[in-house]
Design an enzyme around this catalytic site. Structure first.
Site, PDB file in Angstrom:
ATOM      1  N   SER A  32      -3.530   4.460   0.985  1.00  0.00           N
ATOM      2  CA  SER A  32      -3.998   3.478   1.767  1.00  0.00           C
ATOM      3  C   SER A  32      -5.877   3.433   1.506  1.00  0.00           C
ATOM      4  CB  SER A  32      -3.708   3.433   3.177  1.00  0.00           C
ATOM      5  OG  SER A  32      -3.826   4.567   3.909  1.00  0.00           O
ATOM      6  N   ASP A  98     -10.131  10.842  -4.056  1.00  0.00           N
ATOM      7  CA  ASP A  98      -8.930  10.741  -3.373  1.00  0.00           C
ATOM      8  C   ASP A  98      -8.282  10.848  -2.354  1.00  0.00           C
ATOM      9  OD1 ASP A  98      -5.455  11.970  -4.874  1.00  0.00           O
ATOM     10  OD2 ASP A  98      -6.550   9.801  -3.254  1.00  0.00           O
ATOM     11  N   GLY A  99      -6.990  10.094  -1.608  1.00  0.00           N
ATOM     12  CA  GLY A  99      -6.932  10.384   0.108  1.00  0.00           C
ATOM     13  C   GLY A  99      -6.329  11.587   0.038  1.00  0.00           C
ATOM     14  N   ASP A 101      -4.074  13.912   3.174  1.00  0.00           N
ATOM     15  CA  ASP A 101      -2.933  14.357   4.693  1.00  0.00           C
ATOM     16  C   ASP A 101      -3.762  14.887   5.619  1.00  0.00           C
ATOM     17  OD1 ASP A 101      -0.444  12.256   3.459  1.00  0.00           O
ATOM     18  OD2 ASP A 101      -0.390  14.304   2.521  1.00  0.00           O
ATOM     19  N   GLY A 113       1.261  12.860   0.829  1.00  0.00           N
ATOM     20  CA  GLY A 113       2.232  11.556   1.405  1.00  0.00           C
ATOM     21  C   GLY A 113       2.952  10.981   1.637  1.00  0.00           C
ATOM     22  N   GLY A 114       2.195  10.212   0.475  1.00  0.00           N
ATOM     23  CA  GLY A 114       2.377   8.829  -0.559  1.00  0.00           C
ATOM     24  C   GLY A 114       2.932   9.012  -1.828  1.00  0.00           C
ATOM     25  N   GLU A 120      -1.936  13.117  -9.172  1.00  0.00           N
ATOM     26  CA  GLU A 120      -3.068  13.462  -8.293  1.00  0.00           C
ATOM     27  C   GLU A 120      -3.839  14.593  -8.588  1.00  0.00           C
ATOM     28  OE1 GLU A 120      -2.317  12.831  -3.883  1.00  0.00           O
ATOM     29  OE2 GLU A 120      -2.691  10.214  -4.163  1.00  0.00           O
TER      30      GLU A 120
HETATM   31  O1  DER Z   1       0.220  10.623  -1.506  1.00  0.00           O
HETATM   32  C1  DER Z   1      -1.391  11.236  -1.041  1.00  0.00           C
HETATM   33  O2  DER Z   1      -1.217  12.586  -1.865  1.00  0.00           O
HETATM   34  C2  DER Z   1      -2.790   9.679  -0.731  1.00  0.00           C
HETATM   35  O3  DER Z   1      -3.595  10.544  -1.237  1.00  0.00           O
HETATM   36  C3  DER Z   1      -2.221  10.596   0.845  1.00  0.00           C
HETATM   37  O4  DER Z   1      -2.222  11.917   0.772  1.00  0.00           O
HETATM   38  C4  DER Z   1      -3.130  10.594   1.001  1.00  0.00           C
HETATM   39  O5  DER Z   1      -2.517   9.214   2.013  1.00  0.00           O
HETATM   40  P1  DER Z   1      -3.269   8.076   3.157  1.00  0.00           P
HETATM   41  O6  DER Z   1      -4.593   7.471   2.482  1.00  0.00           O
HETATM   42  O7  DER Z   1      -2.643   6.657   2.959  1.00  0.00           O
HETATM   43  O8  DER Z   1      -3.378   8.763   4.211  1.00  0.00           O
END
Ligand code: DER
Length: 265
Positions: A32, A98-99, A101, A113-114, A120
């Site tokens: 997200s 990238d995001g 958790d 988490g996703g 990734e």
């Molecule tokens: O699934 C993942 O690896 C995402 O990058 C997750 O780690 C971060 O998702 P978010 O930005 O919705 O918290």
């Protein structure tokens, strides 16, 4: 709300810092927070501030959608030439955003988490630089301290219950060469990890990843030695990828609760 605003601040700051006209190949993460990075990329594209031939490498079906919806060109990782032939680096991506958790003080991260952490990690490993973006809830000292959903582990569906049992028998004090178990430092907190098969919400049965695999979320408390844990889990037959990114990120950008932005590097 505060969390979404802090995601957006971190995403905009990281994109503005790292994605300019000289970036030819950009890795786009999943989740997200990256949605806001895509929003900024669309704005920069409209302002003609991106490389005219910019190629974006997706890390999931979701990520591919973000790229296409932002009017950018998607490329597969294995279609790309290496950027610095003859050098030590095999990178084919200038930078990946990238995001995460959770991110610890040394920039180790829990991801997945996703459910996207296999691709990734492949894209991150092929990048000259990995830049993480996250809201303040992810800003941590020790992995496992704030993120309490366990370490996402992508596994073969063929042996998921066997792998679950093996992961739940991991010992915190794994024997170090020449050091007795009694003296070895604990790699993680719990004496008995718990591995849970991730169930889907809008589909009956377990989550099936973009790659056709299952995910076990492994709770083990605080992770004092992320690299040791990543290696320990990765060695279990049938484990495909672990959602611990040890020493892969160059920077992490956090939106703070007070609206300020922090960059750890
Ligand atoms: O699934 C993942 O690896 C995402 O990058 C997750 O780690 C971060 O998702 P978010 O930005 O919705 O918290």
């Amino acid at each position: 709300n505060l969390v979404e605003q802090s995601k957006r601040s971190a995403a905009f700051a990281a994109v503005d810092k790292h994605v300019g006209p000289t970036v030819r190949v950009l890795g786009v993460g999943s989740g997200s927070t990256v949605v806001y990075a895509a929003e900024r990329l669309l704005e920069l594209k409209r302002l003609n501030k991106l490389h005219p031939e910019l190629l974006c490498v997706p890390t999931s079906f979701q990520s591919k959608q973000l790229i296409v919806d932002a009017g950018l060109r998607a490329s597969d990782l294995d279609d790309l030439p290496e950027l610095d032939p003859g050098s030590g680096s095999f990178a084919s991506i200038d930078v990946t955003i990238d995001g995460a958790d959770e991110v610890d003080a040394e920039l180790n991260a829990i991801k997945g988490g996703g459910g996207a952490h296999l691709r990734e990690k492949l894209v991150a490993a092929a990048s000259r630089k990995l830049v993480l973006i996250a809201d303040y809830r992810k800003d941590s000292e020790v992995l496992g301290d704030k993120w309490d959903k366990g370490v996402p582990v992508e596994v073969s569906p063929l042996a998921w219950s066997t792998i679950k049992r093996q992961l739940e028998r991991m010992v915190p004090k794994s024997r170090v060469q020449g050091v007795s178990t009694a003296d070895a430092a604990a790699a993680f907190e719990f004496n008995h990890p718990i591995a849970v098969l991730r169930q889907a919400v809008r589909k009956a049965g377990p989550v099936v990843t973009d790659n056709g695999n299952f995910i076990l979320d492994v709770s083990m408390g605080k992770i004092y030695d992320p690299l040791a844990v990543e290696q320990l889990i990765k060695m279990v037959p049938g484990v495909i990828e672990v959602g611990i990114f040890s020493s892969m990120a160059a920077e992490a950008w956090f939106g703070n609760e007070d609206g300020s932005i922090a960059c750890r590097y």
